[in-house]
Design a protein around this motif. Structure first.
Motif, PDB file in Angstrom:
ATOM      1  N   GLY A 208      -9.730  11.629   3.271  1.00 39.30           N
ATOM      2  CA  GLY A 208      -9.036  12.358   4.330  1.00 39.30           C
ATOM      3  C   GLY A 208      -9.256  13.850   4.222  1.00 39.30           C
ATOM      4  O   GLY A 208      -9.457  14.539   5.239  1.00 39.30           O
ATOM      5  N   ALA A 209      -9.240  14.368   2.985  1.00 36.30           N
ATOM      6  CA  ALA A 209      -9.466  15.801   2.787  1.00 36.30           C
ATOM      7  C   ALA A 209     -10.893  16.195   3.182  1.00 36.30           C
ATOM      8  O   ALA A 209     -11.110  17.216   3.852  1.00 36.30           O
ATOM      9  N   ILE A 210     -11.872  15.374   2.777  1.00 38.56           N
ATOM     10  CA  ILE A 210     -13.262  15.661   3.121  1.00 38.56           C
ATOM     11  C   ILE A 210     -13.470  15.580   4.635  1.00 38.56           C
ATOM     12  O   ILE A 210     -14.181  16.405   5.231  1.00 38.56           O
ATOM     13  N   LEU A 229      -4.894  10.787  10.000  1.00 43.27           N
ATOM     14  CA  LEU A 229      -5.187   9.439  10.483  1.00 43.27           C
ATOM     15  C   LEU A 229      -6.392   8.841   9.753  1.00 43.27           C
ATOM     16  O   LEU A 229      -6.457   7.623   9.541  1.00 43.27           O
ATOM     17  N   THR A 230      -7.330   9.696   9.349  1.00 39.65           N
ATOM     18  CA  THR A 230      -8.483   9.218   8.592  1.00 39.65           C
ATOM     19  C   THR A 230      -8.051   8.638   7.257  1.00 39.65           C
ATOM     20  O   THR A 230      -8.644   7.674   6.767  1.00 39.65           O
ATOM     21  N   ILE A 235      -8.221   2.224   4.722  1.00 38.99           N
ATOM     22  CA  ILE A 235      -7.837   0.885   4.263  1.00 38.99           C
ATOM     23  C   ILE A 235      -8.441  -0.212   5.133  1.00 38.99           C
ATOM     24  O   ILE A 235      -8.416  -1.381   4.748  1.00 38.99           O
ATOM     25  N   ILE A 236      -8.993   0.144   6.296  1.00 31.54           N
ATOM     26  CA  ILE A 236      -9.576  -0.858   7.192  1.00 31.54           C
ATOM     27  C   ILE A 236     -10.998  -1.149   6.729  1.00 31.54           C
ATOM     28  O   ILE A 236     -11.842  -0.242   6.692  1.00 31.54           O
ATOM     29  N   PRO A 237     -11.306  -2.375   6.330  1.00 29.48           N
ATOM     30  CA  PRO A 237     -12.631  -2.672   5.790  1.00 29.48           C
ATOM     31  C   PRO A 237     -13.724  -2.582   6.847  1.00 29.48           C
ATOM     32  O   PRO A 237     -13.481  -2.746   8.037  1.00 29.48           O
ATOM     33  N   LEU A 238     -14.937  -2.315   6.375  1.00 26.81           N
ATOM     34  CA  LEU A 238     -16.154  -2.253   7.185  1.00 26.81           C
ATOM     35  C   LEU A 238     -16.149  -1.080   8.165  1.00 26.81           C
ATOM     36  O   LEU A 238     -17.013  -0.211   8.112  1.00 26.81           O
ATOM     37  N   ILE A 239     -15.179  -1.029   9.084  1.00 23.42           N
ATOM     38  CA  ILE A 239     -15.163   0.028  10.100  1.00 23.42           C
ATOM     39  C   ILE A 239     -14.615   1.314   9.503  1.00 23.42           C
ATOM     40  O   ILE A 239     -15.241   2.360   9.538  1.00 23.42           O
ATOM     41  N   GLY A 240     -13.414   1.248   8.933  1.00 21.55           N
ATOM     42  CA  GLY A 240     -12.823   2.362   8.215  1.00 21.55           C
ATOM     43  C   GLY A 240     -12.704   3.645   9.012  1.00 21.55           C
ATOM     44  O   GLY A 240     -12.201   3.675  10.142  1.00 21.55           O
ATOM     45  N   THR A 241     -13.218   4.723   8.435  1.00 18.53           N
ATOM     46  CA  THR A 241     -13.039   6.064   9.005  1.00 18.53           C
ATOM     47  C   THR A 241     -13.793   6.264  10.316  1.00 18.53           C
ATOM     48  O   THR A 241     -13.494   7.214  11.048  1.00 18.53           O
ATOM     49  N   SER A 242     -14.750   5.396  10.630  1.00 16.08           N
ATOM     50  CA  SER A 242     -15.482   5.550  11.894  1.00 16.08           C
ATOM     51  C   SER A 242     -14.564   5.370  13.096  1.00 16.08           C
ATOM     52  O   SER A 242     -14.890   5.816  14.199  1.00 16.08           O
ATOM     53  N   LEU A 243     -13.423   4.717  12.896  1.00 19.62           N
ATOM     54  CA  LEU A 243     -12.444   4.605  13.977  1.00 19.62           C
ATOM     55  C   LEU A 243     -11.933   5.970  14.421  1.00 19.62           C
ATOM     56  O   LEU A 243     -11.474   6.129  15.550  1.00 19.62           O
ATOM     57  N   ILE A 244     -12.010   6.960  13.536  1.00 25.03           N
ATOM     58  CA  ILE A 244     -11.510   8.300  13.848  1.00 25.03           C
ATOM     59  C   ILE A 244     -12.649   9.246  14.212  1.00 25.03           C
ATOM     60  O   ILE A 244     -12.635   9.879  15.273  1.00 25.03           O
ATOM     61  N   TRP A 245     -13.666   9.329  13.326  1.00 23.26           N
ATOM     62  CA  TRP A 245     -14.673  10.367  13.548  1.00 23.26           C
ATOM     63  C   TRP A 245     -15.632  10.020  14.698  1.00 23.26           C
ATOM     64  O   TRP A 245     -16.143  10.921  15.364  1.00 23.26           O
TER      65      TRP A 245
END
Length: 353
Positions: A208-210, A229-230, A235-245
């Motif tokens: 999240g910080a990065i 939100l990142t 914690i969401i597998p496979l998709i993860g942070t791509s849901l945000i960025w």
């Protein structure tokens, strides 16, 4: 006749236990998050409890209160502050659909200019806006559930600490394994819980910080909010942070800032995603030798069954399941007379393995 009566009592008792267990589980399901959280923290602090009561000769009640204060300071207060900050950020957003209609229409025009399709019609916009009160209600219910389960966590953890030795001995006696297998199961549970309880929050904070640094550099709207939100998206597998960025990169592209959009996408793919993979599997390999597939599918199953704490107990459930299959194979399927022990391999120089 006496044997038949005993069998009847035995299986009747089993049916009664299963039936009552199902009823109790359904009724206690809303508080499951607090009970799982208490179990997680207990596994991590049980060594401290033994040290305070055994080495320092402190009363169990006093030691339990001290550890509860530690848990509140280290776990509940940081989580509560984070949730409060998120709610504050969301409160700063005006949820009046009319005030956002012009902005959404502008976004619709950008989509039409770039794609040639009317993806966002006025009817669709108003339909989407009608869901905003429902989203607010979901957030309110989530905050209420968090407060209630936090109280349940403290309450359950206190009594687990007070009666920890007797509780562990009783549960240990119920395990349907011999002594060696019981120790393997207990060790696996302890390592998995500790690994995920330490690794998942650490990964979320670092990632999240990065991500927040990248959002600030490339000028995304509300970088602190989306960075927060990142943290949860990790914690969401496979998709993860791509849901945000990924939506943020698309938004920057649609507004015409292609340099920032490409820069954010490259930053996310090269840094954020690789940090995710590197830290996640490095921590779990160091603390618990968990196969990546167990982690991925465990989180998917765990989130469905247990909610937030499923990120810990989902992989644990799969690991214990696999361990039970292995125990069953070794105890009841393998022919022990034909099993070659490691010592035999070492002594027999004729084997070239």
């Amino acid at each position: 006749m006496e044997n038949i009566k005993k069998q009847y009592w035995k299986y009747s008792l089993i049916i009664l236990i299963v039936f009552m267990g199902i009823v109790l589980f359904r009724e206690l399901a809303p508080f499951m998050s607090g009970m799982l959280g208490a179990s997680t923290i207990y596994v991590m602090v049980r060594g401290q409890m033994k040290y305070l009561t055994g080495k320092k000769n402190m009363g169990r009640g006093t030691a339990a209160i001290l550890i509860l204060l530690e848990a509140i300071l280290c776990f509940l207060i940081p989580i509560s502050v984070a949730v409060w900050l998120l709610v504050g950020e969301l409160n700063n957003i005006n949820l009046n659909p009319a005030s956002y209609l012009s902005g959404i229409q502008h976004f619709n025009e950008l989509v039409q200019q770039k794609t040639g399709y009317n993806v966002l019609s006025t009817e669709n916009i108003m339909s989407a806006a009608s869901y905003l009160p429902k989203i607010g209600q979901i957030l309110l219910d989530s905050v209420s559930s968090f407060v209630i389960n936090s109280l349940v966590l403290v309450f359950v953890l206190y009594f687990m600490l007070i009666g920890g030795a007797q509780m562990e001995k009783y549960l240990y006696s119920l395990l349907p394994f011999d002594e060696g297998n019981k120790k393997n199961v207990i060790h696996s549970i302890k390592m998995m819980v500790t690994s995920n309880a330490i690794g998942i929050p650490l990964l979320a904070i670092i990632q999240g910080a990065i991500a927040t640094i990248g959002y600030v550099i490339f000028g995304t709207p509300s970088p602190i909010l989306f960075g927060f939100l990142t943290c949860f998206a990790t914690i969401i597998p496979l998709i993860g942070t791509s849901l945000i960025w990924f939506p943020l990169a698309v938004y920057l592209a649609l507004t015409g800032d292609w340099v920032s959009a490409i820069g954010l996408a490259a930053y996310a793919l090269l840094i954020i995603s690789n940090i995710d993979n590197l830290i996640r599997f490095m921590l779990q390999k160091k603390l618990a030798d968990t196969h990546p597939l167990v982690t991925v599918f465990g989180v998917i199953i765990g989130l469905t069954l247990f909610g937030f704490w499923g990120v810990i107990f989902g992989p644990l459930l799969i690991s214990v399941f696999i361990l039970c299959i292995d125990i069953f194979k070794r105890e009841y399927l393998d022919d022990k007379r034909t099993i070659i022990t490691p010592d035999y391999y070492e002594d027999d120089k004729t084997l070239n393995l």
